[in-house]
Write an enzyme that holds these catalytic residues in place. Structure first.
Site, PDB file in Angstrom:
ATOM      1  N   GLN A  46       0.708  -1.299   0.063  1.00  0.00           N
ATOM      2  CA  GLN A  46      -0.124  -0.195   0.093  1.00  0.00           C
ATOM      3  C   GLN A  46       1.093   1.308   0.324  1.00  0.00           C
ATOM      4  O   GLN A  46       1.995   1.765   0.661  1.00  0.00           O
ATOM      5  CB  GLN A  46      -0.875   0.266   1.204  1.00  0.00           C
ATOM      6  CG  GLN A  46      -1.162   1.014   1.401  1.00  0.00           C
ATOM      7  CD  GLN A  46      -2.591   1.015   2.547  1.00  0.00           C
ATOM      8  OE1 GLN A  46      -3.466  -0.244   2.917  1.00  0.00           O
ATOM      9  NE2 GLN A  46      -3.724   2.178   2.717  1.00  0.00           N
ATOM     10  N   ASN A  48       0.638   5.407   0.788  1.00  0.00           N
ATOM     11  CA  ASN A  48       0.201   6.501   1.214  1.00  0.00           C
ATOM     12  C   ASN A  48       0.924   7.994   0.634  1.00  0.00           C
ATOM     13  O   ASN A  48       1.697   8.103   0.388  1.00  0.00           O
ATOM     14  CB  ASN A  48      -0.387   6.085   2.400  1.00  0.00           C
ATOM     15  CG  ASN A  48      -0.967   4.954   2.606  1.00  0.00           C
ATOM     16  OD1 ASN A  48      -1.900   4.763   2.100  1.00  0.00           O
ATOM     17  ND2 ASN A  48      -0.762   4.003   4.006  1.00  0.00           N
ATOM     18  N   HIS A  61       1.763   6.494  16.174  1.00  0.00           N
ATOM     19  CA  HIS A  61       0.911   5.607  15.384  1.00  0.00           C
ATOM     20  C   HIS A  61       1.764   4.309  14.790  1.00  0.00           C
ATOM     21  O   HIS A  61       2.815   3.583  14.605  1.00  0.00           O
ATOM     22  CB  HIS A  61      -0.329   5.691  13.951  1.00  0.00           C
ATOM     23  CG  HIS A  61      -1.011   6.843  14.428  1.00  0.00           C
ATOM     24  ND1 HIS A  61      -0.516   8.596  13.453  1.00  0.00           N
ATOM     25  CD2 HIS A  61      -0.929   7.490  15.646  1.00  0.00           C
ATOM     26  CE1 HIS A  61      -1.690   8.375  14.037  1.00  0.00           C
ATOM     27  NE2 HIS A  61      -1.817   8.829  14.930  1.00  0.00           N
ATOM     28  N   LYS A  70       7.428   1.038   7.302  1.00  0.00           N
ATOM     29  CA  LYS A  70       7.594   2.206   6.327  1.00  0.00           C
ATOM     30  C   LYS A  70       8.385   2.437   6.209  1.00  0.00           C
ATOM     31  O   LYS A  70       9.644   2.719   6.398  1.00  0.00           O
ATOM     32  CB  LYS A  70       6.411   3.131   7.516  1.00  0.00           C
ATOM     33  CG  LYS A  70       4.948   2.456   8.113  1.00  0.00           C
ATOM     34  CD  LYS A  70       4.452   3.828   8.680  1.00  0.00           C
ATOM     35  CE  LYS A  70       2.651   3.620   8.994  1.00  0.00           C
ATOM     36  NZ  LYS A  70       2.217   4.001  10.076  1.00  0.00           N
ATOM     37  N   TYR A 130       4.748   7.342   1.408  1.00  0.00           N
ATOM     38  CA  TYR A 130       5.079   6.581   2.679  1.00  0.00           C
ATOM     39  C   TYR A 130       4.007   5.062   1.541  1.00  0.00           C
ATOM     40  O   TYR A 130       3.140   5.220   1.200  1.00  0.00           O
ATOM     41  CB  TYR A 130       5.233   6.679   4.154  1.00  0.00           C
ATOM     42  CG  TYR A 130       3.286   6.289   4.738  1.00  0.00           C
ATOM     43  CD1 TYR A 130       2.754   5.232   4.772  1.00  0.00           C
ATOM     44  CD2 TYR A 130       3.326   7.592   4.907  1.00  0.00           C
ATOM     45  CE1 TYR A 130       1.564   5.583   5.670  1.00  0.00           C
ATOM     46  CE2 TYR A 130       1.714   7.426   4.837  1.00  0.00           C
ATOM     47  CZ  TYR A 130       0.956   6.888   5.582  1.00  0.00           C
ATOM     48  OH  TYR A 130      -0.086   6.953   5.931  1.00  0.00           O
ATOM     49  N   GLU A 141      -5.569   0.472  14.427  1.00  0.00           N
ATOM     50  CA  GLU A 141      -4.196   1.663  15.000  1.00  0.00           C
ATOM     51  C   GLU A 141      -4.422   1.532  16.544  1.00  0.00           C
ATOM     52  O   GLU A 141      -4.717   2.217  17.616  1.00  0.00           O
ATOM     53  CB  GLU A 141      -4.346   1.887  13.971  1.00  0.00           C
ATOM     54  CG  GLU A 141      -3.409   3.875  14.783  1.00  0.00           C
ATOM     55  CD  GLU A 141      -3.622   4.717  13.237  1.00  0.00           C
ATOM     56  OE1 GLU A 141      -2.864   5.008  12.470  1.00  0.00           O
ATOM     57  OE2 GLU A 141      -4.412   4.605  13.510  1.00  0.00           O
ATOM     58  N   LYS A 168      -8.087  11.134  17.519  1.00  0.00           N
ATOM     59  CA  LYS A 168      -7.298  10.136  18.471  1.00  0.00           C
ATOM     60  C   LYS A 168      -5.829  10.036  18.599  1.00  0.00           C
ATOM     61  O   LYS A 168      -5.535   9.756  19.947  1.00  0.00           O
ATOM     62  CB  LYS A 168      -7.204   9.165  16.891  1.00  0.00           C
ATOM     63  CG  LYS A 168      -6.140   7.886  17.266  1.00  0.00           C
ATOM     64  CD  LYS A 168      -5.963   7.306  15.493  1.00  0.00           C
ATOM     65  CE  LYS A 168      -5.492   8.550  14.864  1.00  0.00           C
ATOM     66  NZ  LYS A 168      -5.140   7.265  13.399  1.00  0.00           N
ATOM     67  N   ASP A 169      -5.053  11.000  18.254  1.00  0.00           N
ATOM     68  CA  ASP A 169      -3.691  12.152  18.973  1.00  0.00           C
ATOM     69  C   ASP A 169      -3.794  12.348  20.010  1.00  0.00           C
ATOM     70  O   ASP A 169      -2.591  12.077  20.614  1.00  0.00           O
ATOM     71  CB  ASP A 169      -3.202  11.933  17.395  1.00  0.00           C
ATOM     72  CG  ASP A 169      -2.588  11.365  16.492  1.00  0.00           C
ATOM     73  OD1 ASP A 169      -2.796   9.978  16.599  1.00  0.00           O
ATOM     74  OD2 ASP A 169      -2.386  12.121  15.812  1.00  0.00           O
TER      75      ASP A 169
END
Length: 182
Positions: A46, A48, A61, A70, A130, A141, A168-169
Site C-alpha cells: 500500500q 499513502n 502510530h 513504512k 509512504y 491502530e 485520536k492523537d
C-alpha cells in the site's frame, strides 16, 4: 542510494543519488534488490500520501496485530520524522530516533514493523508519502502520546507552541500503558 543505520540500527536513513541540471532532476527512489540487502526482505502492499500544515503532528502510530513497516519520504516541505522501538526483546526498546526529511534533502526513512511512527511539520506545508508492508487496519491502530515523559522526544516545535493533533492523537496512550511487541 546510500543506506545509513541510525542509533537504532533497524531504522535506516536512505539518501538517493540525485542527477540534476537546469531542466530539473532525476533520482531513483526504490530498488528492491538494494533495499532487501540493506533493510530486509519486505514486500510493500500500500502507498499513502498526506498533506499537512505547519505545526501539525501525526502520530505516534502503530498497528499491533498487523504491524506495518513504512518507507517514508517528503516530496514537499519538511518534517521531523520519528520512530519509536516498541519491541520488548530489542536492546533499543523504548528508544526513539528522529530525522529531518524534506523535499530539499530527498532522504527517506525505513521504519520496520514493531515501531511506532510519527512526524511533525516544520514547513508551511508538507506532503508526506509512504509505502507500507501491510494494509491499514483502522481497528488495529494504536496511538502513543506525542509528549510521553518516558520517551521524552525532542520535537522541534515551531515557536515552542504545542502541536495540532487529531482527536485520536489527543487521546494517545502513555508508553508504559501501550501494548508492545515481543
Amino acid at each position: 542510494m546510500q543506506y545509513e543505520k541510525l542509533a537504532i540500527p533497524d531504522v535506516v536513513l536512505m539518501t538517493p543519488q540525485v542527477f540534476g541540471d537546469e531542466r530539473g532532476f532525476f533520482m531513483e527512489t526504490f530498488r528492491h534488490s538494494e533495499f532487501e540487502e540493506h533493510c530486509g526482505d519486505y514486500a510493500f502492499v500500500q502507498d499513502n500520501h498526506s498533506k499537512s500544515a505547519r505545526g501539525i503532528l501525526r502520530g505516534l502510530h502503530y498497528q499491533y496485530q498487523q504491524p506495518q513497516g513504512k518507507l517514508v519520504r517528503v516530496t514537499r516541505g519538511e518534517v521531523f520524522d520519528v520512530a519509536v522501538d516498541m519491541r520488548k526483546s530489542s536492546p533499543t526498546f523504548g528508544q526513539w530516533v528522529g530525522v529531518m526529511l524534506s523535499e530539499q534533502n530527498k532522504q527517506m526513512l525505513w521504519v520496520p514493523p514493531g515501531f511506532a511512527h510519527g512526524f511533525y511539520v516544520t514547513s508551511e506545508e508538507a506532503e508526506f508519502q509512504y509505502k507500507c508492508t501491510d494494509y491499514y487496519a483502522p481497528g488495529d491502530e494504536i496511538a502513543l502520546r506525542w509528549n510521553d515523559p518516558t520517551l521524552n522526544i525532542q520535537w522541534p516545535l515551531v515557536s515552542n507552541q504545542p502541536p495540532q493533533l487529531s482527536s485520536k492523537d489527543q487521546q494517545g496512550l502513555s508508553f508504559i500503558d501501550a501494548p508492545c511487541f515481543r
